[in-house]
Enzyme design. Structure first.
Site, PDB file in Angstrom:
ATOM      1  N   ARG A   1       0.858  -1.202  -0.084  1.00  0.00           N
ATOM      2  CA  ARG A   1      -0.038   0.064  -0.050  1.00  0.00           C
ATOM      3  C   ARG A   1       1.029   1.350  -0.085  1.00  0.00           C
ATOM      4  O   ARG A   1       1.980   1.247   0.815  1.00  0.00           O
ATOM      5  CB  ARG A   1      -0.837  -0.029   1.134  1.00  0.00           C
ATOM      6  CG  ARG A   1      -2.008  -0.820   1.274  1.00  0.00           C
ATOM      7  CD  ARG A   1      -3.057  -0.576   0.287  1.00  0.00           C
ATOM      8  NE  ARG A   1      -4.314  -1.489   0.193  1.00  0.00           N
ATOM      9  CZ  ARG A   1      -4.482  -2.361  -0.431  1.00  0.00           C
ATOM     10  NH1 ARG A   1      -3.660  -2.853  -1.614  1.00  0.00           N
ATOM     11  NH2 ARG A   1      -5.697  -2.907  -0.657  1.00  0.00           N
TER      12      ARG A   1
ATOM     13  N   HIS B   1      -0.746  -0.039  -9.940  1.00  0.00           N
ATOM     14  CA  HIS B   1      -1.401  -0.646  -9.062  1.00  0.00           C
ATOM     15  C   HIS B   1      -1.989  -2.077  -9.641  1.00  0.00           C
ATOM     16  O   HIS B   1      -2.952  -2.168  -9.699  1.00  0.00           O
ATOM     17  CB  HIS B   1      -2.617  -0.084  -8.167  1.00  0.00           C
ATOM     18  CG  HIS B   1      -3.100  -0.695  -6.816  1.00  0.00           C
ATOM     19  ND1 HIS B   1      -3.351  -0.059  -5.782  1.00  0.00           N
ATOM     20  CD2 HIS B   1      -3.151  -2.178  -6.665  1.00  0.00           C
ATOM     21  CE1 HIS B   1      -3.700  -1.224  -5.070  1.00  0.00           C
ATOM     22  NE2 HIS B   1      -3.518  -2.325  -5.368  1.00  0.00           N
TER      23      HIS B   1
HETATM   24  N1  NAP Z   1      -0.671  -4.347  -5.378  1.00  0.00           N
HETATM   25  C1  NAP Z   1      -1.486  -5.194  -5.125  1.00  0.00           C
HETATM   26  O1  NAP Z   1      -2.087  -5.147  -6.459  1.00  0.00           O
HETATM   27  C2  NAP Z   1      -2.171  -5.896  -3.853  1.00  0.00           C
HETATM   28  C3  NAP Z   1      -2.889  -6.960  -4.184  1.00  0.00           C
HETATM   29  C4  NAP Z   1      -3.489  -7.650  -3.267  1.00  0.00           C
HETATM   30  C5  NAP Z   1      -2.858  -7.356  -1.956  1.00  0.00           C
HETATM   31  N2  NAP Z   1      -2.041  -6.300  -1.727  1.00  0.00           N
HETATM   32  C6  NAP Z   1      -1.499  -5.814  -0.353  1.00  0.00           C
HETATM   33  O2  NAP Z   1      -0.898  -6.758  -0.002  1.00  0.00           O
HETATM   34  C7  NAP Z   1      -1.208  -7.149   1.588  1.00  0.00           C
HETATM   35  C8  NAP Z   1      -0.669  -8.623   1.986  1.00  0.00           C
HETATM   36  O3  NAP Z   1      -1.639  -9.573   1.513  1.00  0.00           O
HETATM   37  P1  NAP Z   1      -1.447 -10.951   2.073  1.00  0.00           P
HETATM   38  O4  NAP Z   1      -2.958 -11.483   1.634  1.00  0.00           O
HETATM   39  O5  NAP Z   1      -0.369 -11.401   2.148  1.00  0.00           O
HETATM   40  O6  NAP Z   1      -1.942 -10.535   3.670  1.00  0.00           O
HETATM   41  P2  NAP Z   1      -1.696 -11.576   4.870  1.00  0.00           P
HETATM   42  O7  NAP Z   1      -1.941 -12.900   4.592  1.00  0.00           O
HETATM   43  O8  NAP Z   1      -2.908 -10.998   5.942  1.00  0.00           O
HETATM   44  O9  NAP Z   1      -0.546 -11.362   5.746  1.00  0.00           O
HETATM   45  C9  NAP Z   1       0.105 -10.082   6.222  1.00  0.00           C
HETATM   46  C10 NAP Z   1       1.430 -10.488   6.717  1.00  0.00           C
HETATM   47  O10 NAP Z   1       1.883  -9.383   7.342  1.00  0.00           O
HETATM   48  C11 NAP Z   1       2.584  -9.678   8.598  1.00  0.00           C
HETATM   49  N3  NAP Z   1       2.217  -8.343   9.383  1.00  0.00           N
HETATM   50  C12 NAP Z   1       1.209  -7.775   9.663  1.00  0.00           C
HETATM   51  N4  NAP Z   1       1.499  -6.638  10.509  1.00  0.00           N
HETATM   52  C13 NAP Z   1       2.842  -6.794  11.066  1.00  0.00           C
HETATM   53  C14 NAP Z   1       3.490  -6.123  11.734  1.00  0.00           C
HETATM   54  N5  NAP Z   1       3.239  -5.092  12.511  1.00  0.00           N
HETATM   55  N6  NAP Z   1       4.926  -6.303  11.828  1.00  0.00           N
HETATM   56  C15 NAP Z   1       5.430  -7.631  11.144  1.00  0.00           C
HETATM   57  N7  NAP Z   1       4.589  -8.123  10.183  1.00  0.00           N
HETATM   58  C16 NAP Z   1       3.306  -7.833  10.251  1.00  0.00           C
HETATM   59  C17 NAP Z   1       1.633 -10.694   9.085  1.00  0.00           C
HETATM   60  O11 NAP Z   1       2.279 -11.522  10.243  1.00  0.00           O
HETATM   61  P3  NAP Z   1       1.543 -12.685  10.904  1.00  0.00           P
HETATM   62  O12 NAP Z   1       1.949 -13.927   9.885  1.00  0.00           O
HETATM   63  O13 NAP Z   1       2.525 -12.898  12.290  1.00  0.00           O
HETATM   64  O14 NAP Z   1       0.199 -12.443  10.887  1.00  0.00           O
HETATM   65  C18 NAP Z   1       1.420 -11.500   7.840  1.00  0.00           C
HETATM   66  O15 NAP Z   1       2.656 -12.562   7.604  1.00  0.00           O
HETATM   67  C19 NAP Z   1      -2.543  -6.605   1.459  1.00  0.00           C
HETATM   68  O16 NAP Z   1      -2.985  -6.478   2.929  1.00  0.00           O
HETATM   69  C20 NAP Z   1      -2.644  -5.699   0.648  1.00  0.00           C
HETATM   70  O17 NAP Z   1      -2.603  -4.435   1.231  1.00  0.00           O
HETATM   71  C21 NAP Z   1      -1.746  -5.712  -2.840  1.00  0.00           C
END
Ligand code: NAP
Length: 306
Positions: A221, A269
């Site tokens: 983001r 994006h």
């Molecule tokens: N650019 C694009 O087109 C696009 C598309 C899709 C998603 N995204 C972005 O990608 C993000 C991640 O997606 P995802 O599906 O992989 O999310 P997810 O499965 O919820 O994984 C989030 C990861 O971040 C870690 N995390 C969260 N807060 C943290 C903190 N304060 N310190 C350290 N680590 C932290 C979590 O740790 P834990 O494992 O310990 O919970 C987990 O490993 C989304 O939220 C979205 O914003 C972007």
């Protein structure tokens, strides 16, 4: 069962037709102000009015993985907020990040410029061992990206909130693991959710701890990045470049310095797009599970923010 569809900047008809096909017997309609109470809603960036008018919703299904924008709204008290998990996004994210890592490591951007000018030039091969790739966020997307990057034999590090064990990935966690993770990383990939804890996390202090000649790939983001501090680190030479897919303001405004910065590659994006068929199949499965009182994957914890 009644389902409302409400997605800003999306043509509703094909989604509604696909939802009706995947959930036979369900009444599926596009939300209009004053719509009758529904059981579930499938949404992307819905207006506050829609959520305020639907206090009986049991499930709100987000058509994406990130829920930072939704969590800023007032949600119906009894509704579970459910995100997409993967639904065809992790392979896209893996190919996008591998492309960005390899393009930088193999200096393909430099070759593109040279050949466009008719120059047949060689550059000294770089050592893979000197390009450790650190992935912030080891969730659905980050873990898949880590695996894909490791396939190309780069050293891979990962950082998450809770401790993790992933084959081929040196894992760090929490505030206490951040400094060591950053100091051992040259190419930093951000795949964190945007939360109160992670906003502005890509700043002069953290990016300044990367190995010299570091490279940033932000595919999470725009709110993770302090933009002017990135530019300062690129201009003083500490960072070699950045590939940015997400921005504080989208579309990136005309005249924004990122458009023309020689060390920044901008993409609109597009690193992992929501795919209609995969998304509908996953949401239909989640709705069935919720209706049957079974556990549903991808339920968001509003306290945690993801
Ligand atoms: N650019 C694009 O087109 C696009 C598309 C899709 C998603 N995204 C972005 O990608 C993000 C991640 O997606 P995802 O599906 O992989 O999310 P997810 O499965 O919820 O994984 C989030 C990861 O971040 C870690 N995390 C969260 N807060 C943290 C903190 N304060 N310190 C350290 N680590 C932290 C979590 O740790 P834990 O494992 O310990 O919970 C987990 O490993 C989304 O939220 C979205 O914003 C972007």
């Amino acid at each position: 069962m009644r389902i409302l569809f409400c997605a800003t900047n999306t043509k509703a008809e094909p989604w509604i037709a696909a939802l009706r096909a995947a959930l036979p017997g369900a009444e599926v309609e596009e939300w209009q102000p004053g719509a009758r109470q529904a059981d579930h809603a499938v949404v992307w960036a819905p207006p506050q009015q829609m959520l305020d008018e639907q206090p009986a919703l049991q499930g709100i299904f987000n058509m994406g993985a990130g829920v930072d924008a939704l969590l800023k709204l007032r949600l119906p008290p009894g509704a579970k907020l459910v995100r997409l998990d993967d639904a065809g996004m992790s392979v896209q994210m893996a190919e996008f990040v591998c492309h960005a890592v390899i393009r930088h490591f193999r200096e393909l951007d430099v070759y593109e410029k040279d050949t466009a000018e008719g120059k047949w030039s060689f550059r000294r091969p770089r050592l893979r061992s000197e390009y450790p790739v650190g992935i912030m966020g080891l969730g659905v997307l980050g873990a898949r990206v880590a695996q894909a990057v490791a396939h190309f034999e780069f050293p891979v590090l990962g950082w998450s909130r809770s401790p993790k064990q992933l084959a081929g990935v040196r894992c760090y966690s929490g505030e206490e693991g951040l400094q060591e993770f950053l100091a051992a990383t040259r190419v930093l990939v951000c795949l964190l959710p945007l939360t109160a804890d992670t906003e502005d996390i890509l700043n002069r202090r953290t990016l300044g701890q990367l190995m010299s000649g570091g490279y940033l790939i932000n595919v999470a983001r725009g709110g993770h990045l302090v933009e002017e501090e990135l530019i300062a680190l690129l201009d003083d030479g500490h960072l070699a470049g950045a590939t940015l897919d997400v921005f504080r303001t989208e579309p990136l405004p005309a005249g924004h310095p990122f458009w023309t910065h020689p060390k920044i590659t901008v993409t609109p994006h597009t690193s992992a797009r929501t795919l209609r068929d995969e998304t509908i199949a996953q949401i239909a499965g989640k709705i069935h599970a919720l209706e049957r009182g079974e556990p549903v994957a991808g339920v968001v914890d509003p306290e945690r923010g993801y």
